[in-house]
Enzyme design. Structure first.
Site, PDB file in Angstrom:
ATOM      1  CG  ASP A  12      -2.035   0.999   1.146  1.00 57.12           C
ATOM      2  OD1 ASP A  12      -2.283   1.537   0.043  1.00 57.12           O
ATOM      3  OD2 ASP A  12      -2.661   1.270   2.175  1.00 57.12           O
ATOM      4  CG  HIS A  29       1.004   2.370  -9.343  1.00 55.60           C
ATOM      5  ND1 HIS A  29       0.580   1.772  -8.183  1.00 55.60           N
ATOM      6  CD2 HIS A  29      -0.014   3.190  -9.736  1.00 55.60           C
ATOM      7  CE1 HIS A  29      -0.627   2.199  -7.866  1.00 55.60           C
ATOM      8  NE2 HIS A  29      -1.012   3.056  -8.797  1.00 55.60           N
ATOM      9  CG  LEU A 123      10.517 -16.647  -3.694  1.00 52.09           C
ATOM     10  CD1 LEU A 123      10.010 -16.842  -2.261  1.00 52.09           C
ATOM     11  CD2 LEU A 123      11.124 -15.259  -3.856  1.00 52.09           C
TER      12      LEU A 123
END
Length: 225
Positions: A12, A29, A123
């Protein structure tokens, strides 16, 4: 010390960071991708096996159209440019959410990215895209009814988008907002939650390590004493 196998993150604050520093939400962003790369690197270094990133919620369609288009283009460019690096780093990609409602070109790229990385195992990065936990639970129950199997906890788990993915031990939300925003509501039942004041682009490797160290020393009771 508590082991960390799965970290979930609500990233956020990108838009607010962009307005503050560049007068553009989209700029935030773009800069936020650097933090994504940092967290991925840290997860590999810390031998964390699963990372789930809340990238675009089912409620985010309410945002301005130009911002939505920018976000999807940003993801497309990331996948095109970074896919070989992800493969080399032994990273597996999995997308969770209502993917059939995304642009066709993005859907195709998602399927290709998952296919190319399916055998990697250092991962697993789960990208929650057009994701809403309430819809996920409803869809799971619909599948259970369709299969005519018993409605219980195990079968709900097995029909979620996160099937075969362990629940997160740790959730981090940046941006100084203290709510879950319809993210992994079922899976977070016993997850330790850390709310960070910093906006996502400002979240550093030191912040991540600090939270991991704090988590490792928490006494986790799971209902017992």
């Amino acid at each position: 010390m508590n082991p960390v196998n799965h970290v979930a993150i609500i990233m956020d604050g990108n838009g607010r960071w962009g307005i503050k520093h560049k007068q553009s939400r989209n700029a935030g962003h773009k800069v936020g991708l650097n933090t994504v790369q940092m967290v991925i690197n840290q997860c590999i270094n810390q031998k964390i096996k699963y990372l789930t990133l809340y990238t675009f919620s089912s409620e985010n369609w309410k945002r301005p159209k130009n911002e939505i288009i920018f976000l999807f283009n940003l993801l497309e460019n990331f996948l095109r440019k970074k896919i070989n690096k992800l493969i080399k780093s032994d990273i597996k990609l999995k997308f969770i959410g209502e993917l059939n409602k995304l642009p066709i070109k993005l859907q195709t790229l998602i399927r290709l990215s998952e296919k190319k990385t399916k055998n990697n195992n250092s991962l697993q990065v789960n990208i929650a895209l057009n994701y809403g936990s309430k819809n996920e639970l409803i869809n799971s129950i619909k599948m259970i009814k369709l299969k005519k199997i018993l409605l219980n906890e195990v079968n709900i788990d097995n029909n979620l988008y996160t099937k075969n993915i362990p629940n997160p031990e740790l959730l981090i939300r940046t941006g100084n907002t203290q709510r879950l925003s319809n993210f992994l509501l079922w899976q977070l039942a016993y997850t330790e939650i850390f709310f960070e004041k910093k906006l996502w682009p400002d979240f550093s490797d030191k912040d991540f390590k600090r939270i991991l160290n704090k988590f490792k020393n928490i006494k986790r009771n799971f209902g017992s004493i």
